[in-house]
Design a protein around this motif. Sequence first.
Motif, PDB file in Angstrom:
ATOM      1  N   SER A  17       1.485  -1.308  -0.051  1.00  0.00           N
ATOM      2  CA  SER A  17      -0.214  -0.159   0.451  1.00  0.00           C
ATOM      3  C   SER A  17       0.947   0.999   0.019  1.00  0.00           C
ATOM      4  CB  SER A  17      -1.042   0.180   1.314  1.00  0.00           C
ATOM      5  OG  SER A  17      -0.299  -0.028   2.279  1.00  0.00           O
ATOM      6  N   THR A  18       2.082   0.979   0.647  1.00  0.00           N
ATOM      7  CA  THR A  18       2.689   2.644   0.804  1.00  0.00           C
ATOM      8  C   THR A  18       4.221   2.564  -0.354  1.00  0.00           C
ATOM      9  OG1 THR A  18       4.176   2.086   2.472  1.00  0.00           O
ATOM     10  CG2 THR A  18       2.065   2.966   3.030  1.00  0.00           C
ATOM     11  N   GLY A  19       4.819   1.128  -0.245  1.00  0.00           N
ATOM     12  CA  GLY A  19       5.958   1.046  -1.102  1.00  0.00           C
ATOM     13  C   GLY A  19       7.183   1.256  -0.081  1.00  0.00           C
ATOM     14  N   ALA A  20       6.628   1.153   0.956  1.00  0.00           N
ATOM     15  CA  ALA A  20       7.823   1.733   2.410  1.00  0.00           C
ATOM     16  C   ALA A  20       8.192  -0.065   3.001  1.00  0.00           C
ATOM     17  CB  ALA A  20       7.704   3.322   3.006  1.00  0.00           C
ATOM     18  N   MET A  21       8.983  -0.273   3.827  1.00  0.00           N
ATOM     19  CA  MET A  21       9.154  -1.780   4.493  1.00  0.00           C
ATOM     20  C   MET A  21       8.876  -0.499   5.921  1.00  0.00           C
ATOM     21  SD  MET A  21      10.038  -3.830   4.575  1.00  0.00           S
ATOM     22  CE  MET A  21      11.191  -3.980   3.638  1.00  0.00           C
ATOM     23  N   PRO A  22       7.584  -0.737   6.903  1.00  0.00           N
ATOM     24  CA  PRO A  22       6.996  -0.067   8.155  1.00  0.00           C
ATOM     25  C   PRO A  22       7.610  -0.655   9.066  1.00  0.00           C
ATOM     26  CG  PRO A  22       5.875  -2.477   8.526  1.00  0.00           C
ATOM     27  CD  PRO A  22       6.988  -2.948   6.312  1.00  0.00           C
ATOM     28  N   LEU A  23       8.485   0.511  10.063  1.00  0.00           N
ATOM     29  CA  LEU A  23       8.943   0.630  11.049  1.00  0.00           C
ATOM     30  C   LEU A  23       8.391   0.101  12.302  1.00  0.00           C
ATOM     31  CD1 LEU A  23       9.967   4.449  11.499  1.00  0.00           C
ATOM     32  CD2 LEU A  23      11.883   2.448  10.695  1.00  0.00           C
ATOM     33  N   VAL A  24       9.339  -0.979  12.936  1.00  0.00           N
ATOM     34  CA  VAL A  24       9.248  -1.871  14.268  1.00  0.00           C
ATOM     35  C   VAL A  24       8.058  -1.237  15.096  1.00  0.00           C
ATOM     36  CG1 VAL A  24       9.687  -3.596  15.641  1.00  0.00           C
ATOM     37  CG2 VAL A  24      11.145  -3.281  14.139  1.00  0.00           C
ATOM     38  N   LYS A  25       8.047   0.078  15.652  1.00  0.00           N
ATOM     39  CA  LYS A  25       6.943   1.007  16.347  1.00  0.00           C
ATOM     40  C   LYS A  25       5.842   1.102  15.325  1.00  0.00           C
ATOM     41  CE  LYS A  25       8.987   5.657  14.906  1.00  0.00           C
ATOM     42  NZ  LYS A  25       7.167   6.053  14.895  1.00  0.00           N
ATOM     43  N   ASP A  26       5.345   1.185  14.164  1.00  0.00           N
ATOM     44  CA  ASP A  26       4.838   1.357  13.658  1.00  0.00           C
ATOM     45  C   ASP A  26       4.020   0.175  13.404  1.00  0.00           C
ATOM     46  OD1 ASP A  26       5.408   3.877  13.176  1.00  0.00           O
ATOM     47  OD2 ASP A  26       6.218   3.779  11.462  1.00  0.00           O
ATOM     48  N   ILE A  27       4.617  -1.329  13.410  1.00  0.00           N
ATOM     49  CA  ILE A  27       4.314  -2.622  13.106  1.00  0.00           C
ATOM     50  C   ILE A  27       3.284  -2.668  14.980  1.00  0.00           C
ATOM     51  CG2 ILE A  27       4.285  -4.734  13.635  1.00  0.00           C
ATOM     52  CD1 ILE A  27       6.296  -3.995  11.240  1.00  0.00           C
ATOM     53  N   SER A  28       3.666  -2.307  15.319  1.00  0.00           N
ATOM     54  CA  SER A  28       3.344  -2.402  17.043  1.00  0.00           C
ATOM     55  C   SER A  28       1.920  -1.471  17.271  1.00  0.00           C
ATOM     56  CB  SER A  28       4.476  -2.079  18.089  1.00  0.00           C
ATOM     57  OG  SER A  28       3.708  -1.949  19.383  1.00  0.00           O
ATOM     58  N   THR A  29       1.993  -0.495  17.341  1.00  0.00           N
ATOM     59  CA  THR A  29       0.867   0.603  17.134  1.00  0.00           C
ATOM     60  C   THR A  29       0.397  -0.317  15.926  1.00  0.00           C
ATOM     61  OG1 THR A  29       2.436   1.990  17.942  1.00  0.00           O
ATOM     62  CG2 THR A  29       0.377   2.479  16.509  1.00  0.00           C
ATOM     63  N   ALA A  30      -0.226  -0.339  14.789  1.00  0.00           N
ATOM     64  CA  ALA A  30      -0.733  -0.576  14.070  1.00  0.00           C
ATOM     65  C   ALA A  30      -2.265  -2.047  14.444  1.00  0.00           C
ATOM     66  CB  ALA A  30      -0.041  -1.597  12.405  1.00  0.00           C
ATOM     67  N   LEU A  31      -0.776  -3.212  15.337  1.00  0.00           N
ATOM     68  CA  LEU A  31      -1.136  -4.211  15.830  1.00  0.00           C
ATOM     69  C   LEU A  31      -1.691  -4.154  16.686  1.00  0.00           C
ATOM     70  CD1 LEU A  31       1.411  -6.683  13.955  1.00  0.00           C
ATOM     71  CD2 LEU A  31      -1.066  -6.053  12.972  1.00  0.00           C
ATOM     72  N   GLY A  32      -1.334  -2.958  18.021  1.00  0.00           N
ATOM     73  CA  GLY A  32      -1.850  -2.561  19.208  1.00  0.00           C
ATOM     74  C   GLY A  32      -1.317  -3.572  19.761  1.00  0.00           C
ATOM     75  N   GLU A  33       0.091  -4.047  19.592  1.00  0.00           N
ATOM     76  CA  GLU A  33       1.149  -4.773  20.778  1.00  0.00           C
ATOM     77  C   GLU A  33       2.004  -4.112  20.919  1.00  0.00           C
ATOM     78  OE1 GLU A  33       0.229  -8.193  21.301  1.00  0.00           O
ATOM     79  OE2 GLU A  33      -1.427  -8.796  20.170  1.00  0.00           O
ATOM     80  N   ARG A  34       2.501  -4.853  22.239  1.00  0.00           N
ATOM     81  CA  ARG A  34       3.200  -3.909  22.394  1.00  0.00           C
ATOM     82  C   ARG A  34       4.678  -4.496  21.767  1.00  0.00           C
ATOM     83  NH1 ARG A  34       4.110  -3.853  28.453  1.00  0.00           N
ATOM     84  NH2 ARG A  34       5.585  -4.440  28.695  1.00  0.00           N
ATOM     85  N   LEU A  35       5.882  -3.648  21.791  1.00  0.00           N
ATOM     86  CA  LEU A  35       7.156  -3.730  21.194  1.00  0.00           C
ATOM     87  C   LEU A  35       7.984  -4.958  21.995  1.00  0.00           C
ATOM     88  CD1 LEU A  35       8.825  -0.240  20.892  1.00  0.00           C
ATOM     89  CD2 LEU A  35       8.140  -2.168  19.196  1.00  0.00           C
TER      90      LEU A  35
END
Length: 82
Positions: A17-35
């Motif tokens: 969707s974006t053409g960019a690799m997500p950052l780990v903190k953004d994965i955490s936020t998007a999935l509602g999981e702690r780092l």
Amino acid sequence: MDLSTSVRLHVFDTLVSTGAMPLVKDISTALGERLDAIQPALSQLGEQHLLFLDPATGEIRMAFPFSGVPTTTPTVCGIHLV
């Protein structure tokens, strides 16, 4: 669905969707999981050779066949060159 699968799917959805690799903190936020829950999932995916993590930062460098850093081999996904 286990967390590793959710992380992997999120990474590829973000790449498409974006053409960019997500950052780990953004994965955490998007999935509602702690780092501290995301890191073991990323490590597991790395052990399975599904992702390659940057050893210095822990960020995703590659989610095969996509690269989070410039390479000489472009990958086209839809309208995005990544």
